[in-house]
Design a protein around this motif. Structure first.
Motif, PDB file in Angstrom:
ATOM      1  N   GLY A  43      57.381 107.755  23.843  1.00 50.85           N
ATOM      2  CA  GLY A  43      58.693 107.251  23.446  1.00 50.85           C
ATOM      3  C   GLY A  43      58.603 105.851  22.876  1.00 50.85           C
ATOM      4  O   GLY A  43      57.558 105.200  22.933  1.00 50.85           O
ATOM      5  N   VAL A  44      59.714 105.389  22.312  1.00 49.25           N
ATOM      6  CA  VAL A  44      59.819 104.035  21.778  1.00 49.25           C
ATOM      7  C   VAL A  44      60.502 103.203  22.839  1.00 49.25           C
ATOM      8  O   VAL A  44      61.711 103.317  23.063  1.00 49.25           O
ATOM      9  N   LYS A  45      59.731 102.368  23.533  1.00 53.31           N
ATOM     10  CA  LYS A  45      60.283 101.567  24.618  1.00 53.31           C
ATOM     11  C   LYS A  45      59.590 100.227  24.691  1.00 53.31           C
ATOM     12  O   LYS A  45      58.572 100.003  24.048  1.00 53.31           O
ATOM     13  N   GLY A  46      60.166  99.353  25.503  1.00 52.23           N
ATOM     14  CA  GLY A  46      59.555  98.044  25.741  1.00 52.23           C
ATOM     15  C   GLY A  46      59.315  97.265  24.459  1.00 52.23           C
ATOM     16  O   GLY A  46      60.196  97.180  23.598  1.00 52.23           O
ATOM     17  N   PRO A  47      58.103  96.731  24.296  1.00 52.76           N
ATOM     18  CA  PRO A  47      57.838  95.873  23.140  1.00 52.76           C
ATOM     19  C   PRO A  47      57.932  96.613  21.815  1.00 52.76           C
ATOM     20  O   PRO A  47      58.101  95.991  20.761  1.00 52.76           O
ATOM     21  N   PHE A  48      57.842  97.940  21.866  1.00 53.81           N
ATOM     22  CA  PHE A  48      57.857  98.697  20.625  1.00 53.81           C
ATOM     23  C   PHE A  48      59.261  98.813  20.042  1.00 53.81           C
ATOM     24  O   PHE A  48      59.423  99.171  18.878  1.00 53.81           O
ATOM     25  N   ILE A  49      60.276  98.470  20.817  1.00 49.72           N
ATOM     26  CA  ILE A  49      61.634  98.413  20.270  1.00 49.72           C
ATOM     27  C   ILE A  49      61.734  97.269  19.257  1.00 49.72           C
ATOM     28  O   ILE A  49      62.043  97.512  18.085  1.00 49.72           O
ATOM     29  N   PRO A  50      61.448  96.006  19.636  1.00 54.52           N
ATOM     30  CA  PRO A  50      61.492  94.958  18.609  1.00 54.52           C
ATOM     31  C   PRO A  50      60.400  95.112  17.559  1.00 54.52           C
ATOM     32  O   PRO A  50      60.602  94.761  16.380  1.00 54.52           O
ATOM     33  N   MET A  52      59.524  97.665  16.108  1.00 58.77           N
ATOM     34  CA  MET A  52      59.952  98.589  15.055  1.00 58.77           C
ATOM     35  C   MET A  52      60.384  97.832  13.801  1.00 58.77           C
ATOM     36  O   MET A  52      60.408  98.397  12.712  1.00 58.77           O
ATOM     37  N   HIS A  53      60.704  96.553  13.955  1.00 66.90           N
ATOM     38  CA  HIS A  53      61.093  95.745  12.794  1.00 66.90           C
ATOM     39  C   HIS A  53      59.877  95.301  11.982  1.00 66.90           C
ATOM     40  O   HIS A  53      60.034  94.703  10.913  1.00 66.90           O
ATOM     41  N   SER A  54      58.670  95.594  12.471  1.00 67.06           N
ATOM     42  CA  SER A  54      57.424  95.353  11.743  1.00 67.06           C
ATOM     43  C   SER A  54      56.479  96.517  12.044  1.00 67.06           C
ATOM     44  O   SER A  54      55.578  96.411  12.878  1.00 67.06           O
ATOM     45  N   PRO A  55      56.678  97.661  11.381  1.00 63.20           N
ATOM     46  CA  PRO A  55      55.958  98.869  11.768  1.00 63.20           C
ATOM     47  C   PRO A  55      54.434  98.783  11.644  1.00 63.20           C
ATOM     48  O   PRO A  55      53.718  99.416  12.407  1.00 63.20           O
ATOM     49  N   VAL A  56      53.916  97.992  10.708  1.00 61.30           N
ATOM     50  CA  VAL A  56      52.457  97.856  10.590  1.00 61.30           C
ATOM     51  C   VAL A  56      51.911  97.093  11.795  1.00 61.30           C
ATOM     52  O   VAL A  56      50.910  97.495  12.402  1.00 61.30           O
ATOM     53  N   LEU A  57      52.578  96.008  12.170  1.00 60.21           N
ATOM     54  CA  LEU A  57      52.160  95.269  13.362  1.00 60.21           C
ATOM     55  C   LEU A  57      52.289  96.160  14.593  1.00 60.21           C
ATOM     56  O   LEU A  57      51.408  96.167  15.458  1.00 60.21           O
ATOM     57  N   LEU A  58      53.365  96.929  14.685  1.00 63.61           N
ATOM     58  CA  LEU A  58      53.545  97.855  15.800  1.00 63.61           C
ATOM     59  C   LEU A  58      52.355  98.806  15.910  1.00 63.61           C
ATOM     60  O   LEU A  58      51.765  98.967  16.982  1.00 63.61           O
ATOM     61  N   GLU A  59      51.982  99.416  14.797  1.00 61.92           N
ATOM     62  CA  GLU A  59      50.890 100.390  14.801  1.00 61.92           C
ATOM     63  C   GLU A  59      49.586  99.747  15.281  1.00 61.92           C
ATOM     64  O   GLU A  59      48.863 100.320  16.104  1.00 61.92           O
ATOM     65  N   ARG A  60      49.317  98.552  14.794  1.00 62.10           N
ATOM     66  CA  ARG A  60      48.043  97.912  15.148  1.00 62.10           C
ATOM     67  C   ARG A  60      48.036  97.431  16.594  1.00 62.10           C
ATOM     68  O   ARG A  60      47.041  97.592  17.302  1.00 62.10           O
ATOM     69  N   LEU A  61      49.148  96.864  17.046  1.00 65.15           N
ATOM     70  CA  LEU A  61      49.221  96.451  18.447  1.00 65.15           C
ATOM     71  C   LEU A  61      49.205  97.661  19.379  1.00 65.15           C
ATOM     72  O   LEU A  61      48.595  97.613  20.459  1.00 65.15           O
ATOM     73  N   ILE A 169      44.732  90.320  28.863  1.00 64.13           N
ATOM     74  CA  ILE A 169      45.632  89.195  29.144  1.00 64.13           C
ATOM     75  C   ILE A 169      46.317  88.748  27.851  1.00 64.13           C
ATOM     76  O   ILE A 169      47.529  88.516  27.827  1.00 64.13           O
ATOM     77  N   GLY A 170      45.557  88.666  26.778  1.00 63.13           N
ATOM     78  CA  GLY A 170      46.130  88.280  25.486  1.00 63.13           C
ATOM     79  C   GLY A 170      47.128  89.296  24.962  1.00 63.13           C
ATOM     80  O   GLY A 170      48.196  88.933  24.451  1.00 63.13           O
ATOM     81  N   TYR A 171      46.809  90.578  25.097  1.00 61.14           N
ATOM     82  CA  TYR A 171      47.709  91.627  24.623  1.00 61.14           C
ATOM     83  C   TYR A 171      49.038  91.569  25.364  1.00 61.14           C
ATOM     84  O   TYR A 171      50.118  91.586  24.745  1.00 61.14           O
ATOM     85  N   PHE A 172      48.987  91.507  26.695  1.00 60.02           N
ATOM     86  CA  PHE A 172      50.240  91.505  27.443  1.00 60.02           C
ATOM     87  C   PHE A 172      50.994  90.188  27.297  1.00 60.02           C
ATOM     88  O   PHE A 172      52.224  90.169  27.407  1.00 60.02           O
ATOM     89  N   THR A 173      50.296  89.110  27.011  1.00 58.34           N
ATOM     90  CA  THR A 173      50.984  87.862  26.673  1.00 58.34           C
ATOM     91  C   THR A 173      51.750  88.045  25.365  1.00 58.34           C
ATOM     92  O   THR A 173      52.935  87.698  25.265  1.00 58.34           O
ATOM     93  N   CYS A 174      51.085  88.632  24.374  1.00 63.79           N
ATOM     94  CA  CYS A 174      51.718  88.846  23.068  1.00 63.79           C
ATOM     95  C   CYS A 174      52.968  89.713  23.181  1.00 63.79           C
ATOM     96  O   CYS A 174      54.039  89.334  22.698  1.00 63.79           O
ATOM     97  N   VAL A 175      52.846  90.877  23.834  1.00 63.00           N
ATOM     98  CA  VAL A 175      54.008  91.763  23.875  1.00 63.00           C
ATOM     99  C   VAL A 175      55.107  91.213  24.777  1.00 63.00           C
ATOM    100  O   VAL A 175      56.294  91.430  24.521  1.00 63.00           O
ATOM    101  N   SER A 176      54.732  90.447  25.804  1.00 55.06           N
ATOM    102  CA  SER A 176      55.759  89.815  26.645  1.00 55.06           C
ATOM    103  C   SER A 176      56.501  88.745  25.860  1.00 55.06           C
ATOM    104  O   SER A 176      57.729  88.626  25.973  1.00 55.06           O
ATOM    105  N   TRP A 177      55.794  87.969  25.079  1.00 56.66           N
ATOM    106  CA  TRP A 177      56.461  86.967  24.239  1.00 56.66           C
ATOM    107  C   TRP A 177      57.441  87.644  23.285  1.00 56.66           C
ATOM    108  O   TRP A 177      58.568  87.173  23.100  1.00 56.66           O
ATOM    109  N   ILE A 178      56.997  88.740  22.662  1.00 55.52           N
ATOM    110  CA  ILE A 178      57.876  89.444  21.724  1.00 55.52           C
ATOM    111  C   ILE A 178      59.145  89.914  22.439  1.00 55.52           C
ATOM    112  O   ILE A 178      60.263  89.723  21.940  1.00 55.52           O
TER     113      ILE A 178
END
Length: 198
Positions: A43-50, A52-61, A169-178
């Motif tokens: 599903g589309v949830k959590g950090p993937f909701i915001p 969605m406004h940058s689908p290429v970044l979403l795919e890579r993250l 740690i870096g990944y979850f920092t990034c998505v938490s910031w978003i």
């Protein structure tokens, strides 16, 4: 009882970047949503909701997150515990609500998470959890780790594990910031994060 923290410590929970309506999605957004629904997240949830406004970044993250969560050399218990250390540090109600039950199921003690939820060093940790706590806490507070902390992590998880713990740690920092910026709502939780003690 302590007050809960809105995502990102803000005074309001008004969502800034909600999921675009299906009829307003671009082709790239629709493809990103379909890939999330078909993948392990279902599903589309959590950090993937915001995101969605940058689908290429979403795919890579999303690819980075899938690797770190589901294919890392780190034991699941350590992976989930480190994720919760980041969630506590950044006030990420979403990541706390999602990963707390996963950490408990993986074997992290309830008492360990209760201390962590209060922003304290857990009084009861397994030795590998203590190594992960030292590594994550130093990295989050000092943006690096000391030689003894590095050496302990290296002995415990080898070079690949050190890199993957750092990446986690870096990944979850990034998505938490978003999510903090977007004020992405968290799912309900029976044990939400409380405010840091004054």
């Amino acid at each position: 009882m302590t007050a809960t923290i809105p995502q990102g410590f803000g005074p309001t929970t008004e969502e800034r970047l909600p999921l675009p309506a299906a009829e307003q999605m671009s082709e790239a957004q629709r493809a990103a949503a379909e890939a999330l629904i078909a993948g392990p997240r279902k599903g589309v949830k959590g950090p993937f909701i915001p995101l969605m406004h940058s689908p290429v970044l979403l795919e890579r993250l999303a690819g980075v997150g899938e690797y770190l969560r589901f294919e890392s050399v780190l034991p699941t218990r350590i992976n989930e515990f480190a994720t919760l250390i980041v969630a506590r540090h950044l006030g990420s109600q979403f990541e706390w609500a999602v990963h707390r039950p996963l950490a408990l199921n993986a074997g992290v003690a309830e008492a360990t998470l209760a201390d962590l939820a209060q922003g304290a060093r857990p009084r009861t940790m397994a030795e590998d959890e203590a190594d992960a706590w030292a590594f994550a806490t130093e990295l989050l507070h000092h943006h690096s780790v000391s030689d003894p902390t590095y050496a302990a992590a290296l002995r415990r998880w080898d070079e690949r594990g050190v890199i993957e713990l750092s990446g986690l740690i870096g990944y979850f920092t990034c998505v938490s910031w978003i999510m903090n910026i977007a004020r992405t709502p968290a799912p309900g939780s029976d044990a939400p994060l409380g405010a840091f003690p004054a």
